[in-house]
Design an enzyme around this catalytic site. Structure first.
Site, short mmCIF file in Angstrom:
data_model
loop_
_atom_site.label_atom_id
_atom_site.label_comp_id
_atom_site.label_asym_id
_atom_site.label_seq_id
_atom_site.Cartn_x
_atom_site.Cartn_y
_atom_site.Cartn_z
N TYR A 54 0.81 -1.21 0.00
CA TYR A 54 0.00 0.00 0.00
C TYR A 54 0.86 1.27 0.00
O TYR A 54 0.36 2.35 -0.26
CB TYR A 54 -0.92 0.05 1.22
CG TYR A 54 -1.87 -1.10 1.39
CD1 TYR A 54 -2.06 -2.05 0.39
CD2 TYR A 54 -2.59 -1.25 2.58
CE1 TYR A 54 -2.94 -3.12 0.57
CE2 TYR A 54 -3.46 -2.30 2.77
CZ TYR A 54 -3.62 -3.24 1.76
OH TYR A 54 -4.49 -4.29 1.97
N HIS A 112 0.73 -11.68 2.30
CA HIS A 112 -0.34 -10.96 1.60
C HIS A 112 -1.14 -11.86 0.65
O HIS A 112 -2.34 -11.65 0.45
CB HIS A 112 0.24 -9.78 0.82
CG HIS A 112 -0.74 -8.67 0.59
ND1 HIS A 112 -0.36 -7.35 0.48
CD2 HIS A 112 -2.08 -8.67 0.47
CE1 HIS A 112 -1.43 -6.60 0.28
NE2 HIS A 112 -2.49 -7.38 0.27
N GLN A 177 -7.05 -13.25 6.39
CA GLN A 177 -7.79 -12.08 5.90
C GLN A 177 -8.16 -12.29 4.44
O GLN A 177 -7.31 -12.57 3.61
CB GLN A 177 -6.91 -10.83 6.04
CG GLN A 177 -7.59 -9.56 5.57
CD GLN A 177 -6.67 -8.34 5.60
OE1 GLN A 177 -6.47 -7.67 4.61
NE2 GLN A 177 -6.08 -8.06 6.78
N SER A 247 -11.98 4.39 4.36
CA SER A 247 -12.51 5.65 3.83
C SER A 247 -11.52 6.75 4.17
O SER A 247 -10.75 6.63 5.12
CB SER A 247 -13.88 5.98 4.44
OG SER A 247 -14.38 7.19 3.90
#
Length: 291
Positions: A54, A112, A177, A247
């Site tokens: 990210y 990941h 996840q 968000s």
């Protein structure tokens, strides 16, 4: 049915507690991350989900320091990217994440994705296990692992215990996840994790807004005087998952945390059970073991 509040936690197999509501920063621009995370802390979040891929670990770490909240109250996650999928690569990434974030330890480090093949997955897991032993990471887990990948990981753990000489030397799975929501429920993975007390984290829990307007969702939002996003997040919580909404809009950050003053009935939960498999993100979960 379990009831939760914003301070509710899940006790991981590692022994540590993870907040049941997380704040995701996927695709949050690096220069906007610090502000968004600080807003999240203000709304009550204490769990930040980042990743090396990210490129915003620095903003997360900065927000943690600026917030003046005790480090022990913040739960920070990062992930080993595809480019770090080797023993040496994972070791290097852990050091980079610590340096980039400016943190003394990482609460949770995930692989990941399962891409890279069986031998590589085992070596990366071994690097994570060693980092836990060194005090650099507290808990470890995986992301985007299907049941076949998880079954293989259990075999790798048994092999590492034999190779490294002792129970616990193979590591402990604390988290998986995946993208999870009513239109991509992954019940097989949820059941596998629940049987082993592994936290099942749900990314894209509001389906990136792509299902807003669907009749079942609109009806529930109207019935409970909540937004469609809040209905989906509440669904995730009541399933026992750990949702990770994201968000950068302050009002939505606050809104997504306001999900503790209502509870969906069993009948209403049932209206969100769909025989559909429609992920809106990438889907490594379906990849083969020899990917």
């Amino acid at each position: 049915m379990a009831t939760y509040n914003i301070n509710s936690t899940f006790k991981l197999n590692s022994g540590y507690e993870i907040p049941r509501l997380g704040f995701g920063v996927y695709q949050t621009p690096p220069d906007a991350t610090e502000k968004a995370v600080i807003e999240a802390f203000g709304a009550g979040y204490r769990h930040v989900d980042s990743a090396a891929a990210y490129r915003n670990e620095a903003g997360c770490g900065s927000a943690i320091r600026v917030s003046k909240l005790p480090r022990s109250e913040i739960y920070f996650t990062s992930k080993i990217p595809h480019g770090g999928m080797s023993y040496a690569g994972a070791k290097a990434q852990i050091e980079t994440t610590l340096k980039t974030s400016g943190l003394d330890y990482i609460d949770l480090m995930l692989i990941h994705s399962p891409y890279g093949g069986s031998a590589t997955r085992k070596e990366v897991w071994k690097a994570l296990v060693e980092a836990v032993e060194e005090g650099k990471i507290r808990s470890i887990g995986v992301s985007n692992y299907g049941v076949h990948h998880l079954d293989e990981l259990e075999k790798h753990i048994a092999e590492l215990e034999a190779e490294r000489g002792g129970k616990g030397k193979g590591g402990i799975i604390s988290v998986n996840q995946c993208e999870v929501h009513p239109w991509c429920p992954r019940n097989d993975i949820a059941e596998w994790c629940a049987k082993r007390n592994i936290a099942f984290e749900a990314y894209a829990p509001v389906v990136r807004g792509e299902r807003f307007g669907e009749k079942s969702l609109v009806n529930l939002a109207s019935k409970y005087s909540k937004t469609e996003a809040q209905i989906l997040l509440r669904w995730s919580l009541q399933k026992g998952y750990v949702p990770l909404p994201k968000s950068v809009t302050p009002s939505r950050i606050e809104e997504n945390a306001a999900i503790y003053d209502f509870e969906l009935s069993k009948e209403d939960m049932d209206t969100l059970e769909f025989d559909e498999y429609s992920p809106v993100c990438w889907d490594p979960v379906k990849s083969g073991l020899d990917n």
